[in-house]
Write an enzyme that holds these catalytic residues in place. Structure first.
Site, PDB file in Angstrom:
ATOM      1  N   ARG A 191      17.349 -57.764 -21.109  1.00 35.76           N
ATOM      2  CA  ARG A 191      18.944 -57.214 -21.373  1.00 35.76           C
ATOM      3  C   ARG A 191      19.838 -58.278 -20.426  1.00 35.76           C
ATOM      4  O   ARG A 191      20.824 -58.723 -20.988  1.00 35.76           O
ATOM      5  CB  ARG A 191      19.050 -55.853 -20.776  1.00 35.76           C
ATOM      6  N   ARG A 195      18.017 -45.128 -12.921  1.00 37.67           N
ATOM      7  CA  ARG A 195      18.901 -44.203 -13.883  1.00 37.67           C
ATOM      8  C   ARG A 195      18.208 -43.120 -14.733  1.00 37.67           C
ATOM      9  O   ARG A 195      17.101 -43.546 -15.327  1.00 37.67           O
ATOM     10  CB  ARG A 195      19.812 -45.350 -14.639  1.00 37.67           C
ATOM     11  N   ARG A 251      30.459 -57.300 -27.094  1.00 39.58           N
ATOM     12  CA  ARG A 251      29.459 -57.688 -26.282  1.00 39.58           C
ATOM     13  C   ARG A 251      29.271 -59.077 -26.536  1.00 39.58           C
ATOM     14  O   ARG A 251      28.610 -59.902 -26.109  1.00 39.58           O
ATOM     15  CB  ARG A 251      28.171 -56.848 -26.532  1.00 39.58           C
ATOM     16  N   ARG A 285      15.559 -43.991 -20.131  1.00 37.59           N
ATOM     17  CA  ARG A 285      15.575 -44.753 -21.399  1.00 37.59           C
ATOM     18  C   ARG A 285      14.381 -45.893 -21.219  1.00 37.59           C
ATOM     19  O   ARG A 285      14.160 -46.364 -20.359  1.00 37.59           O
ATOM     20  CB  ARG A 285      17.046 -45.125 -21.442  1.00 37.59           C
ATOM     21  N   LYS A 305      29.730 -49.415 -15.432  1.00 37.81           N
ATOM     22  CA  LYS A 305      30.666 -49.191 -16.120  1.00 37.81           C
ATOM     23  C   LYS A 305      31.081 -47.808 -16.714  1.00 37.81           C
ATOM     24  O   LYS A 305      32.065 -47.256 -16.737  1.00 37.81           O
ATOM     25  CB  LYS A 305      30.594 -50.345 -17.375  1.00 37.81           C
TER      26      LYS A 305
END
Length: 210
Positions: free
Chosen positions: A167, A123, A88, A156, A13
């Protein structure tokens, strides 16, 4: 144009939001980044948010909504915006409707969980400006350094495998119902997240008619 990007964590996204923003000259509003700024500044809201994020859970609606509504009142949002990471939950989506914030199109970026696990584990995010990179798919020019501001690239906490699984579970339970919500409103546009970023962008622009 006022847009919403839906999709599981790691579906791409953020990358597509950047490209849409450049194409349409409208800002991307990433609630995730705004929340992480609050955490870094150790604000009251940031401390509350940190407890949830560290557990792989969603930040409470009332906290996210307050941050978002303040942001979209700023001048750069007059001609439209892209919401990345909001709504969300169904209550968040309903809050947009109640506030008479009319959304033109909702893009649903779709990708299998197994692929997402591989993506997120590689990431990296700039500790200063929030720009994201990937050790395989979107490498910075200099390893460990942000191309945009020169900040340090970090992994992260919520990108470790167990937290990612948590998640994804939260996403399927709380966020996935938004697909039906916006489909019923007639503004949903599903887009398959492809391995090649450019190919995904092409599909995104096609869905937007730009």
């Amino acid at each position: 144009m006022k847009l919403i990007l839906l999709g599981a964590p790691g579906a791409g996204k953020g990358t597509q939001a950047e490209r849409i923003a450049k194409k349409l000259n409208i800002p991307t509003i990433s609630t995730g980044f705004i929340i992480r700024q609050a955490i870094s500044a150790q604000t009251d809201l940031g401390k509350i948010a940190k407890d949830f994020i560290d557990k792989g859970q969603l930040v409470p609606d009332e906290v996210v909504i307050k941050i978002l509504f303040e942001r979209i009142k700023e001048d750069d949002c007059k001609n439209g915006f892209i919401l990345d990471g909001f709504p969300r939950t169904i209550p968040q989506a309903e809050a947009l409707v109640e506030a008479d914030i009319r959304i033109d199109k909702v893009l649903s970026i779709e990708l299998e969980d197994e692929v997402i696990l591989d993506r997120l584990s590689g990431r990296r995010e700039c500790s200063k400006c929030g720009k994201t990179f990937h050790v395989l798919f979107q490498k910075p020019q200099k390893e460990g350094i942000c191309d945009v501001c020169g900040g340090e690239l970090i992994c992260r906490k919520d990108d470790n495998p167990e937290t990612i699984k948590s998640r994804l579970s939260v996403y399927h339970k709380q966020t996935e119902p938004l697909i039906a919500f916006y489909k019923n409103m007639g503004i949903l546009a599903p887009v398959e997240s492809k391995k090649d970023v450019e190919a995904t962008t092409k599909e995104v622009f096609k869905a937007l008619g730009v």
